[in-house]
Design a protein around this motif. Structure first.
Motif, PDB file in Angstrom:
ATOM      1  N   ASN A 118       0.819  -1.209   0.000  1.00 21.75           N
ATOM      2  CA  ASN A 118       0.000   0.000   0.000  1.00 21.75           C
ATOM      3  C   ASN A 118       0.854   1.260   0.000  1.00 21.75           C
ATOM      4  OD1 ASN A 118      -2.617  -1.044  -0.114  1.00 21.75           O
ATOM      5  ND2 ASN A 118      -2.720  -1.355   2.091  1.00 21.75           N
ATOM      6  N   PHE A 122       0.915   4.135  -2.947  1.00 25.50           N
ATOM      7  CA  PHE A 122       0.739   5.555  -2.644  1.00 25.50           C
ATOM      8  C   PHE A 122       1.891   6.375  -3.205  1.00 25.50           C
ATOM      9  CE2 PHE A 122       2.009   8.990   0.307  1.00 25.50           C
ATOM     10  CZ  PHE A 122       0.901   9.818   0.227  1.00 25.50           C
ATOM     11  N   ASN A 147      -6.965   1.752  -1.757  1.00 29.24           N
ATOM     12  CA  ASN A 147      -6.382   2.400  -0.585  1.00 29.24           C
ATOM     13  C   ASN A 147      -5.468   3.546  -0.974  1.00 29.24           C
ATOM     14  OD1 ASN A 147      -7.620   0.809   1.348  1.00 29.24           O
ATOM     15  ND2 ASN A 147      -5.960  -0.670   1.453  1.00 29.24           N
ATOM     16  N   TRP A 151      -5.807   7.476  -0.102  1.00 27.31           N
ATOM     17  CA  TRP A 151      -4.779   8.190   0.655  1.00 27.31           C
ATOM     18  C   TRP A 151      -4.321   9.438  -0.077  1.00 27.31           C
ATOM     19  CZ3 TRP A 151      -1.008   3.702   2.398  1.00 27.31           C
ATOM     20  CH2 TRP A 151      -1.690   2.862   3.296  1.00 27.31           C
ATOM     21  N   GLN A 156      -2.705  12.142   2.626  1.00 30.26           N
ATOM     22  CA  GLN A 156      -2.021  11.545   3.773  1.00 30.26           C
ATOM     23  C   GLN A 156      -1.857  10.051   3.571  1.00 30.26           C
ATOM     24  OE1 GLN A 156      -4.086  11.961   7.483  1.00 30.26           O
ATOM     25  NE2 GLN A 156      -2.423  11.127   8.696  1.00 30.26           N
ATOM     26  N   CYS A 157      -0.652   9.552   3.863  1.00 32.52           N
ATOM     27  CA  CYS A 157      -0.376   8.122   3.783  1.00 32.52           C
ATOM     28  C   CYS A 157      -0.775   7.492   5.117  1.00 32.52           C
ATOM     29  CB  CYS A 157       1.111   7.889   3.499  1.00 32.52           C
ATOM     30  SG  CYS A 157       1.567   6.158   3.362  1.00 32.52           S
ATOM     31  N   LYS A 158      -1.903   6.819   5.139  1.00 35.35           N
ATOM     32  CA  LYS A 158      -2.460   6.312   6.402  1.00 35.35           C
ATOM     33  C   LYS A 158      -1.970   4.895   6.686  1.00 35.35           C
ATOM     34  CE  LYS A 158      -6.522   9.276   6.035  1.00 35.35           C
ATOM     35  NZ  LYS A 158      -8.006   9.347   6.086  1.00 35.35           N
ATOM     36  N   THR A 159      -0.673   4.735   6.637  1.00 42.20           N
ATOM     37  CA  THR A 159      -0.085   3.423   6.852  1.00 42.20           C
ATOM     38  C   THR A 159       0.132   3.140   8.336  1.00 42.20           C
ATOM     39  OG1 THR A 159       1.798   1.993   6.318  1.00 42.20           O
ATOM     40  CG2 THR A 159       2.262   4.333   6.623  1.00 42.20           C
ATOM     41  N   GLU A 178       3.753  13.523   1.055  1.00 43.89           N
ATOM     42  CA  GLU A 178       2.692  14.257   1.736  1.00 43.89           C
ATOM     43  C   GLU A 178       2.906  15.762   1.631  1.00 43.89           C
ATOM     44  OE1 GLU A 178       1.316  11.079   5.188  1.00 43.89           O
ATOM     45  OE2 GLU A 178       2.901  12.536   5.642  1.00 43.89           O
TER      46      GLU A 178
END
Length: 208
Positions: A118, A122, A147, A151, A156-159, A178
């Protein structure tokens, strides 16, 4: 984890064919622009290793083209497809962008240790957006990751990926991505690649 049983390392610390992911990983980690791929059988791996990286992927790019193998709409041919590969979770991660009509690789980044698919998806999307904006290109971008698309839209990278010390470069790339999203607007459309209808995304690394 990949279900592949044999791994070809074309470019790495010690090129060859390996029968475990652990050994393959030792050959490609921290090696700039390593070239490798997993295969289901020893025969496939041996043939690919003999063929060489450039010749093997030239054939793969031809086969991956939307025309005529895939049944994608005509407009999809003139898009930039992005995808990521991650052998392990977390594992060795890299990502790239491919022009769909020709299968030409436009960019490729990695591999890096201790990443996730993911995160790679991104980063590939943001890399594509920045590259297209730099060249004033209105080209549409295709990704098969819902996903990653979400994002990017959230900027925003919601990892949940944890820092390990070995993946600092990945977190640096995330921070830069970001920051780019916060500071830049873009008009390029980001479209979900419909794998069931169109076939595998042309930027796929073929390591499933």
């Amino acid at each position: 984890m990949s279900q592949s049983k044999y791994y070809v390392v074309w470019v790495g610390h010690s090129p060859g064919i390996y029968d475990s992911w652990a050994e393959c990983r030792r050959q490609v980690q921290n090696y700039p622009q390593a070239k490798y791929k997993g295969f289901a059988s020893q025969q496939e791996a041996a043939a690919a290793f003999r063929e060489g990286y450039a010749a093997y992927y030239a054939g793969q790019r031809s086969a991956a083209s939307c025309e005529p193998k895939l049944s994608c709409p005509d407009w999809v041919l003139d898009t930039l497809a992005v995808d990521a590969s991650c052998l392990g979770n977390p594992g060795v991660m890299e990502y790239r962008g491919v022009y769909v009509r020709t299968g030409k690789e436009i960019f490729r980044v990695g591999p890096f240790p201790d990443g996730t698919n993911n995160v790679g998806e991104f980063l590939a999307l943001v890399h594509a957006l920045a590259l297209l904006k730099k060249h004033n290109s209105p080209m549409t971008i295709c990704s098969d990751s819902r996903n990653a698309i979400a994002w990017v839209r959230a900027r925003q990278c919601k990892t949940k990926l944890a820092r390990t010390g070995r993946n600092d470069v990945i977190f640096d790339l995330i921070a830069r991505a970001e920051k780019w999203l916060r500071e830049n607007d873009y008009t390029n459309k980001i479209v979900k690649w419909e794998t069931r209808e169109w076939g595998e995304v042309p930027a796929d690394f073929g390591r499933k």
